[in-house]
Design an enzyme around this catalytic site. Structure first.
Site, PDB file in Angstrom:
ATOM      1  N   HIS A 127       0.815  -1.215   0.000  1.00 42.16           N
ATOM      2  CA  HIS A 127       0.000   0.000   0.000  1.00 42.16           C
ATOM      3  C   HIS A 127       0.850   1.268   0.000  1.00 42.16           C
ATOM      4  O   HIS A 127       0.363   2.333  -0.395  1.00 42.16           O
ATOM      5  CB  HIS A 127      -0.942  -0.004   1.205  1.00 42.16           C
ATOM      6  CG  HIS A 127      -2.120  -0.910   1.020  1.00 42.16           C
ATOM      7  ND1 HIS A 127      -3.169  -0.979   1.920  1.00 42.16           N
ATOM      8  CD2 HIS A 127      -2.434  -1.789   0.034  1.00 42.16           C
ATOM      9  CE1 HIS A 127      -4.059  -1.850   1.495  1.00 42.16           C
ATOM     10  NE2 HIS A 127      -3.631  -2.368   0.359  1.00 42.16           N
ATOM     11  N   ASP A 128       2.085   1.168   0.432  1.00 45.08           N
ATOM     12  CA  ASP A 128       3.014   2.300   0.342  1.00 45.08           C
ATOM     13  C   ASP A 128       3.444   2.518  -1.105  1.00 45.08           C
ATOM     14  O   ASP A 128       3.636   3.657  -1.537  1.00 45.08           O
ATOM     15  CB  ASP A 128       4.231   2.011   1.224  1.00 45.08           C
ATOM     16  CG  ASP A 128       5.242   3.155   1.274  1.00 45.08           C
ATOM     17  OD1 ASP A 128       4.967   4.239   0.727  1.00 45.08           O
ATOM     18  OD2 ASP A 128       6.313   2.966   1.872  1.00 45.08           O
ATOM     19  N   HIS A 179      -3.671   0.560  -8.283  1.00 44.64           N
ATOM     20  CA  HIS A 179      -4.264   0.929  -9.565  1.00 44.64           C
ATOM     21  C   HIS A 179      -5.525   1.765  -9.337  1.00 44.64           C
ATOM     22  O   HIS A 179      -6.153   1.706  -8.278  1.00 44.64           O
ATOM     23  CB  HIS A 179      -4.617  -0.313 -10.375  1.00 44.64           C
ATOM     24  CG  HIS A 179      -3.436  -0.992 -10.981  1.00 44.64           C
ATOM     25  ND1 HIS A 179      -2.612  -1.834 -10.259  1.00 44.64           N
ATOM     26  CD2 HIS A 179      -2.913  -0.944 -12.241  1.00 44.64           C
ATOM     27  CE1 HIS A 179      -1.650  -2.289 -11.054  1.00 44.64           C
ATOM     28  NE2 HIS A 179      -1.807  -1.765 -12.258  1.00 44.64           N
ATOM     29  N   THR A 216       2.126   7.294  -4.350  1.00 47.23           N
ATOM     30  CA  THR A 216       3.505   7.563  -4.724  1.00 47.23           C
ATOM     31  C   THR A 216       4.248   6.234  -4.834  1.00 47.23           C
ATOM     32  O   THR A 216       3.995   5.306  -4.065  1.00 47.23           O
ATOM     33  CB  THR A 216       4.220   8.444  -3.680  1.00 47.23           C
ATOM     34  OG1 THR A 216       4.559   7.646  -2.533  1.00 47.23           O
ATOM     35  CG2 THR A 216       3.353   9.614  -3.244  1.00 47.23           C
ATOM     36  N   TRP A 268       7.412   5.840  -4.346  1.00 51.81           N
ATOM     37  CA  TRP A 268       8.593   5.831  -3.472  1.00 51.81           C
ATOM     38  C   TRP A 268       8.330   5.063  -2.188  1.00 51.81           C
ATOM     39  O   TRP A 268       7.178   4.854  -1.793  1.00 51.81           O
ATOM     40  CB  TRP A 268       9.006   7.260  -3.122  1.00 51.81           C
ATOM     41  CG  TRP A 268       9.254   8.141  -4.300  1.00 51.81           C
ATOM     42  CD1 TRP A 268       8.481   9.180  -4.730  1.00 51.81           C
ATOM     43  CD2 TRP A 268      10.350   8.065  -5.221  1.00 51.81           C
ATOM     44  NE1 TRP A 268       9.015   9.749  -5.856  1.00 51.81           N
ATOM     45  CE2 TRP A 268      10.169   9.085  -6.178  1.00 51.81           C
ATOM     46  CE3 TRP A 268      11.465   7.227  -5.334  1.00 51.81           C
ATOM     47  CZ2 TRP A 268      11.053   9.309  -7.234  1.00 51.81           C
ATOM     48  CZ3 TRP A 268      12.343   7.441  -6.385  1.00 51.81           C
ATOM     49  CH2 TRP A 268      12.143   8.466  -7.312  1.00 51.81           C
ATOM     50  N   SER A 298       3.815   6.470   2.396  1.00 47.71           N
ATOM     51  CA  SER A 298       2.564   7.080   1.954  1.00 47.71           C
ATOM     52  C   SER A 298       1.339   6.306   2.421  1.00 47.71           C
ATOM     53  O   SER A 298       0.247   6.862   2.489  1.00 47.71           O
ATOM     54  CB  SER A 298       2.550   7.243   0.433  1.00 47.71           C
ATOM     55  OG  SER A 298       2.796   6.011  -0.224  1.00 47.71           O
ATOM     56  N   HIS A 302      -2.029 -13.377  -1.791  1.00 51.07           N
ATOM     57  CA  HIS A 302      -3.230 -13.558  -0.977  1.00 51.07           C
ATOM     58  C   HIS A 302      -3.230 -14.888  -0.231  1.00 51.07           C
ATOM     59  O   HIS A 302      -3.901 -15.024   0.802  1.00 51.07           O
ATOM     60  CB  HIS A 302      -4.466 -13.466  -1.865  1.00 51.07           C
ATOM     61  CG  HIS A 302      -4.722 -12.083  -2.395  1.00 51.07           C
ATOM     62  ND1 HIS A 302      -4.576 -11.756  -3.726  1.00 51.07           N
ATOM     63  CD2 HIS A 302      -5.093 -10.945  -1.779  1.00 51.07           C
ATOM     64  CE1 HIS A 302      -4.868 -10.491  -3.905  1.00 51.07           C
ATOM     65  NE2 HIS A 302      -5.167  -9.966  -2.742  1.00 51.07           N
ATOM     66  N   ARG A 337      -3.679  -6.566 -18.223  1.00 53.47           N
ATOM     67  CA  ARG A 337      -2.641  -5.528 -18.167  1.00 53.47           C
ATOM     68  C   ARG A 337      -1.386  -5.916 -18.936  1.00 53.47           C
ATOM     69  O   ARG A 337      -0.364  -5.231 -18.854  1.00 53.47           O
ATOM     70  CB  ARG A 337      -2.303  -5.228 -16.702  1.00 53.47           C
ATOM     71  CG  ARG A 337      -3.469  -4.620 -15.945  1.00 53.47           C
ATOM     72  CD  ARG A 337      -3.200  -4.571 -14.451  1.00 53.47           C
ATOM     73  NE  ARG A 337      -4.380  -4.098 -13.720  1.00 53.47           N
ATOM     74  CZ  ARG A 337      -4.547  -4.227 -12.396  1.00 53.47           C
ATOM     75  NH1 ARG A 337      -3.608  -4.846 -11.669  1.00 53.47           N
ATOM     76  NH2 ARG A 337      -5.639  -3.761 -11.814  1.00 53.47           N
TER      77      ARG A 337
END
Length: 629
Positions: free
Chosen positions: A132-133, A137, A188, A190, A194, A375, A465
């Site tokens: 999650h950091d 999408h 982000t 990086w 975040s 998962h 994708r």
């Protein structure tokens, strides 16, 4: 030399002194051949007024690279680890061949739970906390017709049809004509925390708001309730309502493990603020917030590099390579005693070395997102127990610990007991037939108004994708390609099932299925003691080092002048162990003997009593780093 030796046998079958240079060689080759830029028109950037860009991270990730300010920011595109002309998304009929739902039912559905005996569920929570950091999408494209996944004959899907919205492509200009679709990263890219702080000023202000007063805190801290829990957000950043959902920089796909990690590192941010205020009493709250964010993000990067990843790559070569990313081959003790040797990353690690983007501007990649589909780590059932005597308080299935129901767990179970329960439970193995059934029929509706089978969606997303299927994927990363199902797995039953589902065509095997099927005993399969496949590992060794090497806050600006001497020392002196000691001191006896805190902790009364004194001594010094291999 690396490729020549690889043709004889896989890197992990060579002696240690050959295997480690081979891994480094694979990374060098992939830095040259497996980084592809997809950006045509960069997202807009604006110079933040009165903001110290040199000494702090912007909310949206812009201006990390001062010469290319859009690089890695929220809204920039995912890059690729494949040649661009090999990344066109599949379309019907191949998009649905074989049906993702058939694969979910026949190859992925969990039967008997297969656990990882040497890990705990904190390891599963940690990786989602990190993902999650790095990436997310955009929501499904409502302007496009939904995908309708074919249901196998006799399927018990409740709706009678399975529809999924396509991923929304990033459409910017005529320069995209004739190119494969590219997708924007909403976070982000990086390693900047975040997921804790958000990827916009609006979200950052929200997590800095005092839940008692509704005002942004002026002291540099994150808003927590009086009992140290996250405040309630009531909805995700994308607007989905949930009455008891907790607030974080990213709070989508929420569950109790994410709640624990976010709570711990929100508390850690506030502890860092207190530490910096003691060292710099005249500093203002904004300065304290920005420096504490730098330190907290770097600490999580260190924990991931030298603790989490070696726990899943539990072999001498794996530990050496990943710890070498941070400390170099000379190791932590040398680095802390004598500093860096030159500017190279091999001897002294990446932090403090020169910034380098290699073959393309920095970005998270679609292939990286694909191999991080983990998962199967999630159990279907969670037991919450008292740490004092291991007595069960309550038992919940996966659906009942997700979303706002995580907060309901905290209301019934003390935070320390929640942490203890996850740390003494086992995650699932990344193998076939071990995908949580709780995720294969989610008890909630998605944005399109239908139930979700996440296993089928995972397969569909890779195809849609343009992520190559398993054999083509390995071909593009210079890895051995299996010619038969027997070369992929030694499990005779799996060989038969794969043959039936894929019609005898091994080239049709999906990336996720192939990585879960890889056996340890086949010649080019998964390395012994690894929690994930060799295929995933090759992307990891490229992208894990890239997250550090491209980020100036881990390279040229990884220094006390930017982090402050007190903040820089905090990164060096702390680890997950000291974070736990600081915020869950009652649990020290349970993890005192754990070599790695992602390994199972001791259960029940009296656990680790002989080590409690040593743990207390470490905590009083601010926490010693985890140093054992």
């Amino acid at each position: 030399m690396t490729l020549s030796l690889s043709r004889i046998q896989a890197w992990h079958r060579w002696p240690f002194l050959i295997a480690v240079p081979m891994v480094v060689g694979h990374r060098t080759i992939m830095r040259r051949l497996n980084l592809t830029d997809t950006q045509t028109v960069p997202p807009p950037t604006a110079l933040p007024p009165e903001f110290d860009m040199r000494g702090a991270r912007t909310a949206d990730g812009s201006f990390n690279d001062l010469g290319t300010p859009w690089m890695g920011m929220a809204g920039a595109r995912f890059g690729r680890n494949m040649p661009l002309d090999r990344t066109f998304g599949e379309t019907p009929p191949t998009l649905f061949a074989p049906s993702p739902r058939l694969i979910s039912n026949r190859l992925l559905a969990r039967g008997d739970f297969v656990e990882v005996p040497h890990l705990n569920v904190l390891a599963a929570a940690w990786i989602q906390f990190m993902i999650h950091d790095w990436l997310s999408h955009e929501s499904g494209d409502r302007c496009a017709a939904p995908h309708e996944i074919p249901l196998p004959q006799g399927d018990d899907w409740p709706e009678g049809r399975m529809t999924v919205l396509p991923t929304r492509p990033d459409r910017r200009s005529a320069a995209d004509a004739g190119r494969p679709a590219a997708y924007a990263n909403t976070e982000t890219g990086w390693w900047d925390g975040s997921q804790i702080y958000g990827s916009s000023l609006e979200r950052q202000r929200a997590v800095r708001t005092d839940p008692a007063t509704g005002r942004v805190l002026s002291d540099g801290k994150l808003g927590l309730t009086a009992d140290g829990l996250l405040p309630l957000a009531h909805r995700t950043a994308r607007g989905k309502a949930d009455r008891n959902l907790e607030l974080a920089g990213v709070n989508g796909n929420w569950w109790i493990g994410l709640s624990v990690m976010h709570t711990l590192f929100a508390r850690e941010h506030n502890a860092i603020v207190d530490h910096l205020r003691d060292a710099y009493p005249d500093a203002c709250g904004e300065w304290l917030f920005q420096k504490a964010r730098l330190v907290n993000a770097a600490l999580t990067a260190k924990i991931h590099t030298v603790e989490w990843t070696p726990a899943l790559m539990n072999s001498p070569e794996g530990r050496m390579v990943m710890r070498g990313n941070f400390w170099g081959l000379l190791g932590e003790h040398y680095a802390r005693a004598f500093g860096r040797v030159g500017t190279g990353e091999i001897l002294s690690g990446i932090p403090g070395s020169p910034t380098e983007h290699h073959a393309a501007p920095y970005a998270m990649t679609e292939e990286f997102a694909a191999v991080y589909r983990m998962h199967s780590l999630m159990p279907d059932v969670f037991s919450f127990r008292h740490h004092a005597d291991d007595a069960e308080i309550l038992r919940r299935d996966l659906a009942k610990v997700a979303g706002g129901q995580a907060r309901e767990i905290h209301e019934r179970v003390a935070f320390a007991d929640v942490v203890y329960s996850l740390a003494t439970s086992k995650p699932g193995a990344l193998v076939l037939h071990n995908y949580p059934n709780g995720l294969r029929r989610l008890d909630r509706l998605d944005a399109n108004g239908v139930y979700l089978d996440m296993a089928a969606v995972d397969i569909l997303r890779d195809r849609e994708r343009g992520v190559p299927r398993y054999c083509a994927f390995r071909r593009h990363i210079n890895a051995h390609v299996p010619r038969t199902f027997a070369e992929l797995t030694d499990d005779v039953t799996w060989q038969k099932e794969l043959d039936e589902v894929y019609g005898g065509n091994i080239e049709a095997v999906d990336l996720l299925v192939g990585t879960l099927a890889e056996s340890r005993s086949v010649r080019y399969g998964t390395p012994p003691a690894f929690g994930f496949s060799d295929t995933a590992f090759r992307i990891f060794i490229l992208m894990a080092s890239r997250r550090l090497k491209s980020d100036r806050f881990y390279t040229e600006d990884f220094r006390p002048e930017i982090y402050t001497p007190a903040g820089f020392a905090w990164i060096q002196d702390n680890a997950l162990r000291s974070v736990m000691e600081r915020h869950c001191p009652a649990l020290r006896p349970h993890f005192a003997d754990a070599r790695n805190l992602f390994f199972p902790w001791a259960k029940g009364a009296g656990a680790g009593e002989a080590r409690t004194g040593a743990a207390s001594e470490r905590s009083s010094r601010g926490g010693a780093p985890w140093t054992k291999p």
